[in-house]
Design an enzyme around this catalytic site. Structure first.
Site, short mmCIF file in Angstrom:
data_model
loop_
_atom_site.label_atom_id
_atom_site.label_comp_id
_atom_site.label_asym_id
_atom_site.label_seq_id
_atom_site.Cartn_x
_atom_site.Cartn_y
_atom_site.Cartn_z
CE LYS A 71 -3.11 2.95 2.49
NZ LYS A 71 -3.62 3.34 3.81
CG ASP A 117 -7.53 2.14 2.42
OD1 ASP A 117 -8.44 1.94 1.58
OD2 ASP A 117 -7.38 3.24 2.98
#
Length: 349
Positions: free
Chosen positions: A243, A262
């Site tokens: 991420k 996310d």
């Protein structure tokens, strides 16, 4: 003296070109501060700017200018906000139902319908083109964190940099510190400043970048057209997972197709394509890549920018509220009323 970043015709809404409130507090960058009168202040490398949304555009003034290059303040902001991109045209293309591979959605909501709703409520979100050093350490701080705390943490790290300006409100503004400075900040000192477990990654990450070639290495990553290779190199840094690597690639290395995944983003794809995306307790690399493919199938090399609009619509301060029934037919003629928070504020003349 205030100058114009851009102006619009009398009948046009400048927020459709650049919405400062949305762009500067949607989780891309954590160093801009908004005063009660709506004026934003923040650093872009070694310049400190104030910005304000006015009736016919966006104005800026430079509070501190120590930029060594020949790039003007106006050019700096035009690059920073990617003003060469026609955002109204991009929004229209991204929300066009039935265009491209939207037909790949087998059930649930059409993701482009979701985008069309979000974009109507949240116009003018621009993708910021940030300094990669600041971006890397900002997003290392972002892990398991919320925006207000990330902002405080990033500002504490920035305090190791050179002072740019002291404003009338008592705020001391700093240029973001160099890699060498960050590498010399010890873990224990960062822990006493409230960085928690992230403290153990910050110095080693700076050292790893320096060992790879420093800012020249980051420039080469920006030039590299193979996004998969760029993400792999970023993931090799201490404290950088998929991420964070995707955030850095999207927000500072010009990889506009990158989609940071996310829980908010995963909830979007679950709603839009429940047959393909099921409940998952962990977002594995394989799942990241599956979500990335889903967004790229719909929006190609601009998937990351389109994702930012959908992501902002999930944030509490900008939540898009659907007023349609829970079940709705997928139809290009179906219209859904939406609202967004916060409400529009009066603009300065």
């Amino acid at each position: 003296m205030w100058k114009y970043l851009f102006r619009v015709k009398r009948a046009d809404d400048p927020r459709c070109v650049l919405n400062l409130d949305l762009t500067l507090q949607c989780g891309q960058n954590f160093r801009w501060r908004r005063r009660a009168d709506g004026v934003w202040t923040g650093p872009v490398r070694s310049r400190l700017f104030s910005l304000r949304q006015v009736r016919d555009g966006v104005q800026f003034r430079i509070l501190h200018d120590d930029q060594p290059s020949g790039v003007s303040g106006l050019q700096d902001l035009q690059r920073y906000f990617r003003m060469s991109h026609d955002l109204k045209e991009l929004y229209a293309r991204w929300g066009r139902v039935g265009d491209g591979a939207a037909a790949a959605v087998k059930s649930g909501l059409d993701v482009r319908e979701c985008f069309a709703e979000a974009s109507q409520a949240l116009p003018g979100l621009r993708l910021i083109d940030q300094d990669p050093v600041e971006c890397i350490f900002s997003f290392i701080c972002s892990q398991n964190n919320h925006i207000s705390r990330i902002s405080s943490m990033v500002e504490r790290l920035a305090s190791f940099g050179r002072v740019l300006h002291d404003d009338a409100d008592g705020m001391r503004w700093h240029e973001f510190p160099t890699l060498e400075t960050i590498a010399d900040v010890g873990e224990e000192r960062l822990r006493t400043m409230g960085f928690g477990y992230r403290a153990k990654f910050i110095g080693p990450a700076a050292s790893a970048i320096l060992n790879s070639g420093g800012e020249n290495w980051l420039k080469e990553l920006r030039k590299n057209r193979c996004t998969r290779d760029v993400l792999a190199e970023l993931r090799a840094l201490p404290g950088v997972g998929q991420k964070v690597a995707s955030c850095v690639a999207l927000f500072s290395l010009n990889k506009l197709e990158c989609v940071p995944v996310d829980v908010h983003v995963y909830n979007i794809v679950k709603r839009c394509c429940p047959d393909e995306f099921e409940e998952s307790k962990t977002l594995t690399l394989k799942l990241h890549e599956k979500v990335q493919t889903y967004f790229t199938t719909n929006w190609g090399d601009a998937a990351g920018w389109a994702h930012c609009v959908l992501f902002a619509a999930e944030l509490p301060q900008f939540k898009v509220v659907e007023r349609s029934p829970k079940k709705r037919k997928r139809s290009s003629t179906t219209k859904t009323s939406t609202t967004a928070v916060p409400q529009k504020k009066k603009m300065k003349k």
